[in-house]
Design a protein around this motif. Sequence first.
Motif, PDB file in Angstrom:
ATOM      1  N   LYS A 153       0.840  -1.204   0.000  1.00  0.00           N
ATOM      2  CA  LYS A 153       0.000   0.000   0.000  1.00  0.00           C
ATOM      3  C   LYS A 153       0.872   1.251   0.000  1.00  0.00           C
ATOM      4  O   LYS A 153       1.783   1.386   0.811  1.00  0.00           O
ATOM      5  CB  LYS A 153      -0.903   0.019   1.233  1.00  0.00           C
ATOM      6  CG  LYS A 153      -2.066  -0.949   1.171  1.00  0.00           C
ATOM      7  CD  LYS A 153      -2.973  -0.754   2.378  1.00  0.00           C
ATOM      8  CE  LYS A 153      -4.195  -1.656   2.298  1.00  0.00           C
ATOM      9  NZ  LYS A 153      -5.094  -1.450   3.465  1.00  0.00           N
ATOM     10  N   LYS A 154       0.576   2.157  -0.937  1.00  0.00           N
ATOM     11  CA  LYS A 154       1.306   3.421  -1.002  1.00  0.00           C
ATOM     12  C   LYS A 154       0.613   4.485  -0.155  1.00  0.00           C
ATOM     13  O   LYS A 154      -0.584   4.420   0.060  1.00  0.00           O
ATOM     14  CB  LYS A 154       1.390   3.906  -2.449  1.00  0.00           C
ATOM     15  CG  LYS A 154       2.174   3.001  -3.377  1.00  0.00           C
ATOM     16  CD  LYS A 154       2.221   3.589  -4.781  1.00  0.00           C
ATOM     17  CE  LYS A 154       3.017   2.701  -5.725  1.00  0.00           C
ATOM     18  NZ  LYS A 154       3.064   3.265  -7.105  1.00  0.00           N
ATOM     19  N   GLY A 155       1.405   5.476   0.299  1.00  0.00           N
ATOM     20  CA  GLY A 155       0.819   6.628   0.985  1.00  0.00           C
ATOM     21  C   GLY A 155       0.565   6.438   2.462  1.00  0.00           C
ATOM     22  O   GLY A 155      -0.198   7.198   3.055  1.00  0.00           O
ATOM     23  N   VAL A 156       1.206   5.433   3.098  1.00  0.00           N
ATOM     24  CA  VAL A 156       1.029   5.228   4.539  1.00  0.00           C
ATOM     25  C   VAL A 156       2.128   5.989   5.275  1.00  0.00           C
ATOM     26  O   VAL A 156       3.314   5.775   5.018  1.00  0.00           O
ATOM     27  CB  VAL A 156       1.082   3.734   4.907  1.00  0.00           C
ATOM     28  CG1 VAL A 156       0.908   3.553   6.414  1.00  0.00           C
ATOM     29  CG2 VAL A 156      -0.001   2.971   4.144  1.00  0.00           C
ATOM     30  N   LEU A 157       1.746   6.875   6.179  1.00  0.00           N
ATOM     31  CA  LEU A 157       2.706   7.742   6.868  1.00  0.00           C
ATOM     32  C   LEU A 157       3.316   7.085   8.091  1.00  0.00           C
ATOM     33  O   LEU A 157       2.713   6.242   8.742  1.00  0.00           O
ATOM     34  CB  LEU A 157       2.020   9.037   7.302  1.00  0.00           C
ATOM     35  CG  LEU A 157       1.678  10.071   6.236  1.00  0.00           C
ATOM     36  CD1 LEU A 157       0.948  11.245   6.878  1.00  0.00           C
ATOM     37  CD2 LEU A 157       2.924  10.567   5.525  1.00  0.00           C
ATOM     38  N   GLU A 158       4.539   7.540   8.389  1.00  0.00           N
ATOM     39  CA  GLU A 158       5.171   7.232   9.666  1.00  0.00           C
ATOM     40  C   GLU A 158       6.041   8.429  10.037  1.00  0.00           C
ATOM     41  O   GLU A 158       6.380   9.252   9.183  1.00  0.00           O
ATOM     42  CB  GLU A 158       6.009   5.957   9.590  1.00  0.00           C
ATOM     43  CG  GLU A 158       7.245   6.071   8.730  1.00  0.00           C
ATOM     44  CD  GLU A 158       8.089   4.806   8.775  1.00  0.00           C
ATOM     45  OE1 GLU A 158       7.718   3.888   9.517  1.00  0.00           O
ATOM     46  OE2 GLU A 158       9.126   4.747   8.080  1.00  0.00           O
ATOM     47  N   ILE A 159       6.410   8.536  11.301  1.00  0.00           N
ATOM     48  CA  ILE A 159       7.227   9.659  11.760  1.00  0.00           C
ATOM     49  C   ILE A 159       8.658   9.494  11.272  1.00  0.00           C
ATOM     50  O   ILE A 159       9.239   8.415  11.373  1.00  0.00           O
ATOM     51  CB  ILE A 159       7.190   9.772  13.294  1.00  0.00           C
ATOM     52  CG1 ILE A 159       5.783  10.186  13.758  1.00  0.00           C
ATOM     53  CG2 ILE A 159       8.221  10.778  13.790  1.00  0.00           C
ATOM     54  CD1 ILE A 159       5.624  10.240  15.260  1.00  0.00           C
ATOM     55  N   ASP A 160       9.218  10.575  10.754  1.00  0.00           N
ATOM     56  CA  ASP A 160      10.616  10.610  10.340  1.00  0.00           C
ATOM     57  C   ASP A 160      11.424  11.167  11.513  1.00  0.00           C
ATOM     58  O   ASP A 160      11.250  12.334  11.876  1.00  0.00           O
ATOM     59  CB  ASP A 160      10.770  11.506   9.106  1.00  0.00           C
ATOM     60  CG  ASP A 160      12.223  11.686   8.699  1.00  0.00           C
ATOM     61  OD1 ASP A 160      13.061  10.872   9.118  1.00  0.00           O
ATOM     62  OD2 ASP A 160      12.521  12.646   7.961  1.00  0.00           O
ATOM     63  N   PRO A 161      12.287  10.383  12.149  1.00  0.00           N
ATOM     64  CA  PRO A 161      13.016  10.835  13.348  1.00  0.00           C
ATOM     65  C   PRO A 161      13.752  12.153  13.170  1.00  0.00           C
ATOM     66  O   PRO A 161      13.708  13.013  14.052  1.00  0.00           O
ATOM     67  CB  PRO A 161      13.996   9.679  13.608  1.00  0.00           C
ATOM     68  CG  PRO A 161      13.329   8.486  13.011  1.00  0.00           C
ATOM     69  CD  PRO A 161      12.622   9.005  11.783  1.00  0.00           C
ATOM     70  N   GLN A 162      14.415  12.343  12.027  1.00  0.00           N
ATOM     71  CA  GLN A 162      15.154  13.588  11.800  1.00  0.00           C
ATOM     72  C   GLN A 162      14.205  14.769  11.646  1.00  0.00           C
ATOM     73  O   GLN A 162      14.406  15.832  12.242  1.00  0.00           O
ATOM     74  CB  GLN A 162      16.039  13.456  10.568  1.00  0.00           C
ATOM     75  CG  GLN A 162      17.174  12.452  10.747  1.00  0.00           C
ATOM     76  CD  GLN A 162      18.068  12.376   9.533  1.00  0.00           C
ATOM     77  OE1 GLN A 162      17.647  12.676   8.414  1.00  0.00           O
ATOM     78  NE2 GLN A 162      19.307  11.962   9.728  1.00  0.00           N
ATOM     79  N   GLY A 163      13.150  14.569  10.858  1.00  0.00           N
ATOM     80  CA  GLY A 163      12.177  15.645  10.678  1.00  0.00           C
ATOM     81  C   GLY A 163      11.439  15.955  11.965  1.00  0.00           C
ATOM     82  O   GLY A 163      11.058  17.103  12.221  1.00  0.00           O
TER      83      GLY A 163
END
Length: 230
Positions: free
Chosen positions: A99-109
Amino acid sequence: NIFVEDVSRFSRNAELGIKIYKDLRQHGVNVHFRKEGLDSMNIDNDYILTFAFGMAEKENQMKSERVKWGISRVHKDERINTTPSIGYRMKNLEETGGKKGVLEIDPQGEEVVRYIFYLYTEKLYGMHTIAQQLNRQVRVVLENELYIGNQVMHKTVSGDITRRERKKVPEDEQIRVHKEELRIIDDETWEKKEMILKERKKNLGEHHGHSTKHILSTLMYCANCNSVFF
């Protein structure tokens, strides 16, 4: 003459497309539609062109509906179809079952987002000041040789302890060790950055660019000519 691949490239609206090519015809300009093999100067082609424009508009409407339907399905599945906001990234397809478009937190961002909120809520900085603060950090990143594997140490020494002063150590006295395992940026990109930085410094010195180091730079405009102050 105007050469067009097909009627759909000329106009997405049938009524407007027909009006435009007829207006051009009145001025002696011929529109040649390659795919249909028709010329607008030939009045006998009007019926066929009108039909072709109508079909093209209908096809575009159907394509639009299919795209909207696809986007709607993505949103209902709690996914996104746009670039992630800072602090997030797209999950790996292997983790989401394709599945495309599933978000997760980016540690650096995430750290950048928390820092922005800290400056705004705790330090009470305004948006412009926060932007300046982040810009200064970008400069530090661009000038840091660690990103090409050069670990530079002993760059400053203590001066007057009572005033918490630090003095810059001359470059030939600094300790520089290359560690390839710490490299993030390749030499070609680093050299390209150096060239751009030097060119922009030169332009700024010759007043070809606008400095934004002052708090009201680029925010005030002349009432007479509307030029920005810098």
